[in-house]
Design a protein around this motif. Sequence first.
Motif, PDB file in Angstrom:
ATOM      1  N   MET A 213      -4.586   9.171  -2.986  1.00 53.87           N
ATOM      2  CA  MET A 213      -3.365   8.384  -2.877  1.00 53.87           C
ATOM      3  C   MET A 213      -2.602   8.691  -1.589  1.00 53.87           C
ATOM      4  O   MET A 213      -1.845   7.857  -1.096  1.00 53.87           O
TER       5      MET A 213
ATOM      6  N   VAL B 121      -3.999   6.286   0.879  1.00 51.58           N
ATOM      7  CA  VAL B 121      -3.415   4.957   0.666  1.00 51.58           C
ATOM      8  C   VAL B 121      -2.011   4.902   1.244  1.00 51.58           C
ATOM      9  O   VAL B 121      -1.641   3.939   1.933  1.00 51.58           O
TER      10      VAL B 121
ATOM     11  N   VAL C  13      -2.218   4.943   5.170  1.00 53.26           N
ATOM     12  CA  VAL C  13      -2.662   3.651   5.691  1.00 53.26           C
ATOM     13  C   VAL C  13      -1.545   2.618   5.583  1.00 53.26           C
ATOM     14  O   VAL C  13      -1.299   1.848   6.521  1.00 53.26           O
ATOM     15  N   GLY C  14      -0.847   2.615   4.452  1.00 52.21           N
ATOM     16  CA  GLY C  14       0.269   1.693   4.259  1.00 52.21           C
ATOM     17  C   GLY C  14       1.381   1.923   5.265  1.00 52.21           C
ATOM     18  O   GLY C  14       1.933   0.965   5.825  1.00 52.21           O
TER      19      GLY C  14
ATOM     20  N   ASP D 119      -8.838  11.199 -10.232  1.00 50.76           N
ATOM     21  CA  ASP D 119      -9.211  10.185  -9.245  1.00 50.76           C
ATOM     22  C   ASP D 119     -10.720   9.953  -9.247  1.00 50.76           C
ATOM     23  O   ASP D 119     -11.181   8.806  -9.257  1.00 50.76           O
TER      24      ASP D 119
ATOM     25  N   LEU E 256       0.837  -1.206   0.000  1.00 51.68           N
ATOM     26  CA  LEU E 256       0.000   0.000   0.000  1.00 51.68           C
ATOM     27  C   LEU E 256       0.870   1.253   0.000  1.00 51.68           C
ATOM     28  O   LEU E 256       0.552   2.236  -0.681  1.00 51.68           O
TER      29      LEU E 256
ATOM     30  N   GLY F 155       0.795   4.015  -2.913  1.00 49.53           N
ATOM     31  CA  GLY F 155       0.544   5.430  -2.649  1.00 49.53           C
ATOM     32  C   GLY F 155       1.624   6.326  -3.220  1.00 49.53           C
ATOM     33  O   GLY F 155       1.334   7.358  -3.840  1.00 49.53           O
TER      34      GLY F 155
END
Length: 271
Positions: free
Chosen positions: A68, A71, A74-75, A145, A41, A45
């Motif tokens: 992104m 993402v 979170v990663g 997006d 992730l 991103g």
Amino acid sequence: VINVKLHTQIDPCYGYSFMDYFLKYFLIICNLLFTVLGLLLLALGVWGLISKESFAQEKISSIGTDPMLVVLSVGFLLTVLCLSGCVGALRENRCLLKLFSATVLVLITAQVIIAIVAHTLQDQIEGNLRSGMLVAIARYQDDLDLRFITDEIQSNLQCCGADNYRDWEINIYYNCSAPGVLACGVPATCCVDPLENGTVWNSQCGVGAQLLDEFTAQSVIFLGGCLGEISRWIKQHEGLIGIIVTVVFGVQILILFITIRLLERINRHKV
């Protein structure tokens, strides 16, 4: 007098049952897998931000709203959390394990609260979803997006617009008063058959679709809105969704239980 040096880390070969070893290495493997997921992730991103040139001077001011970035965040958080749990279990480090277990407990609690609130505010969530989709339609040509998300929803669920295909009138490019070729049309992802001869993508298949009556239009584009299709999809797959949610929640509970048991075992053998 014999001086004995105190160690906070126990001898891993002392007092451990087979089940203790199994749970310990199960925890390590689970955290390794989630660490890999977090790294993927994180890489996704970073790739997304770079490919869209989000760090360019003219775009850097709006990077905070870039999906992104979510993402990537979170990663990063998943990687740090699971790496701490993995190292903590491997080295039997109480500080890392306490941090890991506390964070997992907070996440579980947050998910329960979100589920309760979501169930309580179903109508409001549906209204927000509709507003969000209308915003995506209005900004379809200006935000890559939102365009990608809208296209994926329309093509996969075979729908067009939020409530119906005429929602595309709110887009300044697809409005019938627009001067361009897209006027009174809809995106190609609304088309029943966007491929010419089954191979070539026809981006103009939705041109003029808003001028057609519904009987004629139904052979060219999907008439139904995506909100209804999303609700229908959820109802059709509610069993699978329930299983996935239960498994994910159960894994978190299991990981928390194993971490607490490992901490208890470490504290019991502390010299």
